[in-house]
Design a protein around this motif. Structure first.
Motif, PDB file in Angstrom:
ATOM      1  N   GLU A   1       0.829  -1.219   0.000  1.00 55.23           N
ATOM      2  CA  GLU A   1       0.000   0.000   0.000  1.00 55.23           C
ATOM      3  C   GLU A   1       0.858   1.262   0.000  1.00 55.23           C
ATOM      4  OE1 GLU A   1      -2.921  -0.211   3.109  1.00 55.23           O
ATOM      5  OE2 GLU A   1      -3.808  -2.051   2.319  1.00 55.23           O
ATOM      6  N   ALA A   2       2.151   1.106   0.273  1.00 54.96           N
ATOM      7  CA  ALA A   2       3.051   2.278   0.175  1.00 54.96           C
ATOM      8  C   ALA A   2       3.078   2.794  -1.259  1.00 54.96           C
ATOM      9  CB  ALA A   2       4.455   1.898   0.631  1.00 54.96           C
ATOM     10  N   PHE A   3       2.825   1.880  -2.220  1.00 54.64           N
ATOM     11  CA  PHE A   3       2.804   2.280  -3.637  1.00 54.64           C
ATOM     12  C   PHE A   3       1.576   3.145  -3.936  1.00 54.64           C
ATOM     13  CE2 PHE A   3       5.436  -1.414  -5.711  1.00 54.64           C
ATOM     14  CZ  PHE A   3       6.417  -1.248  -4.747  1.00 54.64           C
ATOM     15  N   ASP A   4       0.614   3.161  -2.980  1.00 58.60           N
ATOM     16  CA  ASP A   4      -0.601   3.980  -3.174  1.00 58.60           C
ATOM     17  C   ASP A   4      -0.443   5.387  -2.606  1.00 58.60           C
ATOM     18  OD1 ASP A   4      -2.646   1.115  -2.377  1.00 58.60           O
ATOM     19  OD2 ASP A   4      -2.017   1.882  -4.334  1.00 58.60           O
TER      20      ASP A   4
ATOM     21  N   SER B   1      -9.146  -1.955  -2.450  1.00 64.08           N
ATOM     22  CA  SER B   1      -9.085  -2.349  -1.025  1.00 64.08           C
ATOM     23  C   SER B   1      -7.728  -2.002  -0.424  1.00 64.08           C
ATOM     24  CB  SER B   1      -9.326  -3.861  -0.903  1.00 64.08           C
ATOM     25  OG  SER B   1      -8.424  -4.538  -1.783  1.00 64.08           O
ATOM     26  N   SER B   2      -7.528  -0.694  -0.196  1.00 61.89           N
ATOM     27  CA  SER B   2      -6.242  -0.204   0.318  1.00 61.89           C
ATOM     28  C   SER B   2      -6.493   0.845   1.404  1.00 61.89           C
ATOM     29  CB  SER B   2      -5.429   0.430  -0.813  1.00 61.89           C
ATOM     30  OG  SER B   2      -4.464   1.334  -0.302  1.00 61.89           O
ATOM     31  N   LYS B   3      -5.903   0.639   2.578  1.00 57.06           N
ATOM     32  CA  LYS B   3      -6.099   1.601   3.679  1.00 57.06           C
ATOM     33  C   LYS B   3      -5.437   2.941   3.350  1.00 57.06           C
ATOM     34  CE  LYS B   3      -8.363  -1.032   6.558  1.00 57.06           C
ATOM     35  NZ  LYS B   3      -9.815  -0.765   6.694  1.00 57.06           N
ATOM     36  N   VAL B   4      -4.420   2.909   2.521  1.00 57.32           N
ATOM     37  CA  VAL B   4      -3.777   4.177   2.127  1.00 57.32           C
ATOM     38  C   VAL B   4      -4.728   4.972   1.232  1.00 57.32           C
ATOM     39  CG1 VAL B   4      -1.894   5.174   0.748  1.00 57.32           C
ATOM     40  CG2 VAL B   4      -1.399   3.370   2.407  1.00 57.32           C
ATOM     41  N   LEU B   5      -5.410   4.299   0.334  1.00 53.90           N
ATOM     42  CA  LEU B   5      -6.373   5.014  -0.529  1.00 53.90           C
ATOM     43  C   LEU B   5      -7.549   5.529   0.300  1.00 53.90           C
ATOM     44  CD1 LEU B   5      -6.324   2.764  -3.725  1.00 53.90           C
ATOM     45  CD2 LEU B   5      -5.108   4.919  -3.302  1.00 53.90           C
ATOM     46  N   GLU B   6      -7.912   4.765   1.316  1.00 50.15           N
ATOM     47  CA  GLU B   6      -8.979   5.226   2.226  1.00 50.15           C
ATOM     48  C   GLU B   6      -8.541   6.511   2.927  1.00 50.15           C
ATOM     49  OE1 GLU B   6     -10.711   2.151   4.895  1.00 50.15           O
ATOM     50  OE2 GLU B   6     -10.530   3.659   6.475  1.00 50.15           O
TER      51      GLU B   6
ATOM     52  N   LYS C   1      -0.266  19.626  -1.455  1.00 49.31           N
ATOM     53  CA  LYS C   1      -0.225  20.103  -0.056  1.00 49.31           C
ATOM     54  C   LYS C   1      -1.329  19.412   0.756  1.00 49.31           C
ATOM     55  CE  LYS C   1       0.069  24.497   2.553  1.00 49.31           C
ATOM     56  NZ  LYS C   1      -1.256  24.782   3.175  1.00 49.31           N
ATOM     57  N   ALA C   2      -2.507  19.324   0.142  1.00 45.01           N
ATOM     58  CA  ALA C   2      -3.661  18.717   0.845  1.00 45.01           C
ATOM     59  C   ALA C   2      -3.404  17.243   1.151  1.00 45.01           C
ATOM     60  CB  ALA C   2      -4.917  18.870  -0.002  1.00 45.01           C
ATOM     61  N   LEU C   3      -2.646  16.563   0.272  1.00 45.44           N
ATOM     62  CA  LEU C   3      -2.434  15.109   0.428  1.00 45.44           C
ATOM     63  C   LEU C   3      -1.127  14.771   1.152  1.00 45.44           C
ATOM     64  CD1 LEU C   3      -3.808  13.942  -3.034  1.00 45.44           C
ATOM     65  CD2 LEU C   3      -4.766  13.371  -0.783  1.00 45.44           C
ATOM     66  N   ALA C   4      -0.294  15.771   1.405  1.00 44.27           N
ATOM     67  CA  ALA C   4       1.020  15.506   2.030  1.00 44.27           C
ATOM     68  C   ALA C   4       0.908  14.760   3.361  1.00 44.27           C
ATOM     69  CB  ALA C   4       1.780  16.815   2.204  1.00 44.27           C
ATOM     70  N   PRO C   5      -0.073  15.060   4.234  1.00 42.20           N
ATOM     71  CA  PRO C   5      -0.130  14.383   5.547  1.00 42.20           C
ATOM     72  C   PRO C   5      -0.329  12.865   5.465  1.00 42.20           C
ATOM     73  CG  PRO C   5      -1.506  16.358   5.554  1.00 42.20           C
ATOM     74  CD  PRO C   5      -1.101  16.122   4.125  1.00 42.20           C
ATOM     75  N   VAL C   6      -0.763  12.346   4.318  1.00 37.94           N
ATOM     76  CA  VAL C   6      -1.072  10.901   4.232  1.00 37.94           C
ATOM     77  C   VAL C   6       0.173  10.063   4.488  1.00 37.94           C
ATOM     78  CG1 VAL C   6      -1.965   9.049   2.751  1.00 37.94           C
ATOM     79  CG2 VAL C   6      -2.997  11.327   2.645  1.00 37.94           C
ATOM     80  N   GLN C   7       1.341  10.528   4.026  1.00 33.49           N
ATOM     81  CA  GLN C   7       2.575   9.751   4.225  1.00 33.49           C
ATOM     82  C   GLN C   7       2.838   9.555   5.721  1.00 33.49           C
ATOM     83  OE1 GLN C   7       6.393  10.410   2.407  1.00 33.49           O
ATOM     84  NE2 GLN C   7       5.495  10.571   0.357  1.00 33.49           N
ATOM     85  N   ARG C   8       2.756  10.662   6.487  1.00 28.37           N
ATOM     86  CA  ARG C   8       3.021  10.560   7.941  1.00 28.37           C
ATOM     87  C   ARG C   8       1.978   9.662   8.599  1.00 28.37           C
ATOM     88  NH1 ARG C   8       3.635  15.859   7.501  1.00 28.37           N
ATOM     89  NH2 ARG C   8       1.561  16.294   8.316  1.00 28.37           N
TER      90      ARG C   8
ATOM     91  N   SER D   1       2.922   4.141  10.038  1.00 26.97           N
ATOM     92  CA  SER D   1       2.859   3.002  10.979  1.00 26.97           C
ATOM     93  C   SER D   1       2.263   1.777  10.285  1.00 26.97           C
ATOM     94  CB  SER D   1       1.999   3.370  12.195  1.00 26.97           C
ATOM     95  OG  SER D   1       0.707   3.752  11.731  1.00 26.97           O
ATOM     96  N   ARG D   2       1.455   1.982   9.231  1.00 27.82           N
ATOM     97  CA  ARG D   2       0.830   0.813   8.561  1.00 27.82           C
ATOM     98  C   ARG D   2       1.788   0.189   7.544  1.00 27.82           C
ATOM     99  NH1 ARG D   2      -3.651  -2.068   7.462  1.00 27.82           N
ATOM    100  NH2 ARG D   2      -3.952  -2.773   5.299  1.00 27.82           N
ATOM    101  N   VAL D   3       2.390   1.037   6.718  1.00 26.54           N
ATOM    102  CA  VAL D   3       3.195   0.454   5.626  1.00 26.54           C
ATOM    103  C   VAL D   3       4.664   0.327   6.011  1.00 26.54           C
ATOM    104  CG1 VAL D   3       1.600   1.299   3.877  1.00 26.54           C
ATOM    105  CG2 VAL D   3       3.625   2.659   4.448  1.00 26.54           C
ATOM    106  N   GLY D   4       5.076   1.079   7.069  1.00 26.40           N
ATOM    107  CA  GLY D   4       6.477   0.994   7.511  1.00 26.40           C
ATOM    108  C   GLY D   4       7.234   2.278   7.201  1.00 26.40           C
ATOM    109  N   LYS D   5       7.719   2.943   8.239  1.00 25.39           N
ATOM    110  CA  LYS D   5       8.427   4.227   8.066  1.00 25.39           C
ATOM    111  C   LYS D   5       9.687   4.016   7.211  1.00 25.39           C
ATOM    112  CE  LYS D   5       9.712   8.193  11.023  1.00 25.39           C
ATOM    113  NZ  LYS D   5      10.929   8.441  10.223  1.00 25.39           N
ATOM    114  N   ASP D   6      10.387   2.893   7.482  1.00 27.42           N
ATOM    115  CA  ASP D   6      11.630   2.633   6.730  1.00 27.42           C
ATOM    116  C   ASP D   6      11.341   2.455   5.233  1.00 27.42           C
ATOM    117  OD1 ASP D   6      13.186   0.575   9.360  1.00 27.42           O
ATOM    118  OD2 ASP D   6      12.795   2.758   9.146  1.00 27.42           O
TER     119      ASP D   6
END
Ligand code: LMR
Length: 333
Positions: free
Chosen positions: A102-105, A171-176, A302-309, A313-318
């Motif tokens: 889901e990091a790819f999303d 079905s991706s929590k990142v897209l959600e 700018k509006a979507l930038a917070p999604v990475q942070r 914890s779900r996809v892995g910070k590293d």
């Protein structure tokens, strides 16, 4: 007496052997898009190469457009061995437990296709294949579709324009998280149900590359499209691991070559198919196609930038750090 029985047995075997040798190994390849899409054409090319190069020892049966299995069940059926090969969007591996895909999303995580290719072919993409193996799945390659645009029945210039709209997602929590970040209402639906959901108003809009829009006639029920190119649809080409490991070594090697060449072909045609699909959307005239201004694109980012942070914890910070490192400095599409 024994010699006679033995003789009859050997004769029976002799007659059976050629028949047994002629029984092909069947690969059922199921997918959820039409044949005239990048993935559909990639599957057809794999079929042609696999059957030709194994001289008929392998037969590939393709089941396109959710005719055999839909989004929800296709990966489960692969694990059960009811189907041997799939090419699901990498957005659909969360339910399987491989959340890292889901990091790819993540919005704007890939500035362009070259950066994406480095990720897929490098330690990140190949490492994710290793995770699939713990689920009985062997990853064979990555196929392309393209960067996503938004469609709905409302004009969408800036991020504020999608507030309150219901968007279908994979079905991706990142897209959600992506659509919730915009104040929109995400709803997971199978790709095969998307057209009807848009037509009946179950959802207001969706995101996909143009080729997935025209081949499902989504543009006929969506009055507006915005060329945000905010994310990417790509595929992991996968097989049932037990089936794959059980193949005769020579057959497996031949199929690896067929996959390699089908992948090169699929990558070659994906951009062209999406360019043609966008031209078709414009030509059909049922959908107004809007290109955001530079300032509006900056507002979407700018509006979507917070999604990475939020999703670290779900996809892995590293993993996010590695993706950003691999793609830094690459020019945006
Ligand atoms: C979608 O579900 O929107 C896409 O992943 C369909 C596909 O496989 O391209």
């Amino acid at each position: 007496m024994t010699v006679r029985i033995l003789g009859a047995f050997v004769c029976a075997l002799a007659f059976a052997a050629p028949a047994a040798a002629q029984t092909p190994i069947v690969i059922k390849f199921s997918h959820v898009v039409t044949t005239d899409t990048p993935k559909g054409q990639g599957a057809e090319r794999f079929k042609q190469l696999a059957e030709e190069r194994t001289k008929g020892a392998v037969k590939v049966e393709i089941y396109p457009n959710s005719t055999l299995y839909k989004d929800k069940e296709e990966v489960e059926m692969l694990q059960l061995g009811a189907v041997q090969m799939l090419a699901p969007s990498t957005s659909k591996f969360g339910p399987l437990g491989v959340k890292e895909y889901e990091a790819f999303d993540l919005p704007y995580i890939f500035p362009n296709e070259q950066a994406l290719r480095r990720v897929q072919d490098g330690p990140i993409g190949q490492g994710l294949f290793k995770k699939l193996e713990t689920k009985g799945i062997k990853g064979l390659g990555y196929w392309d579709n393209g960067f996503k645009i938004l469609t709905s029945n409302k004009p969408m210039h800036g991020p504020e324009d999608v507030k309150g709209l219901k968007f279908r997602i994979q079905s991706s929590k990142v897209l959600e998280a992506q659509f919730k970040q915009l104040g929109a209402l995400p709803q997971v639906l199978a790709f095969s149900e998307l057209y009807q959901a848009l037509q009946t108003g179950v959802v207001d809009g969706q995101e996909n590359p143009p080729s997935n829009i025209t081949t499902q006639k989504i543009n006929e029920v969506q009055k507006h499209a915005t060329l945000t190119y905010h994310g990417y649809v790509g595929y992991a080409v996968i097989v049932n691991k037990g089936f794959w490991d059980g193949l005769p070594a020579d057959i497996r090697t031949t199929l690896e070559g067929a996959i390699k060449d089908a992948t090169a072909y699929e990558h070659e045609i994906a951009d062209k198919q999406n360019e043609k699909a966008l031209a078709d959307i414009r030509a059909t005239g049922k959908t107004e196609v809007y290109t955001p201004t530079e300032a509006e694109n900056a507002a979407w980012r700018k509006a979507l930038a917070p999604v990475q942070r939020e999703m670290a914890s779900r996809v892995g910070k590293d993993l996010i750090t590695a993706l950003n490192k691999e793609t830094e400095g690459a020019p945006n599409n």
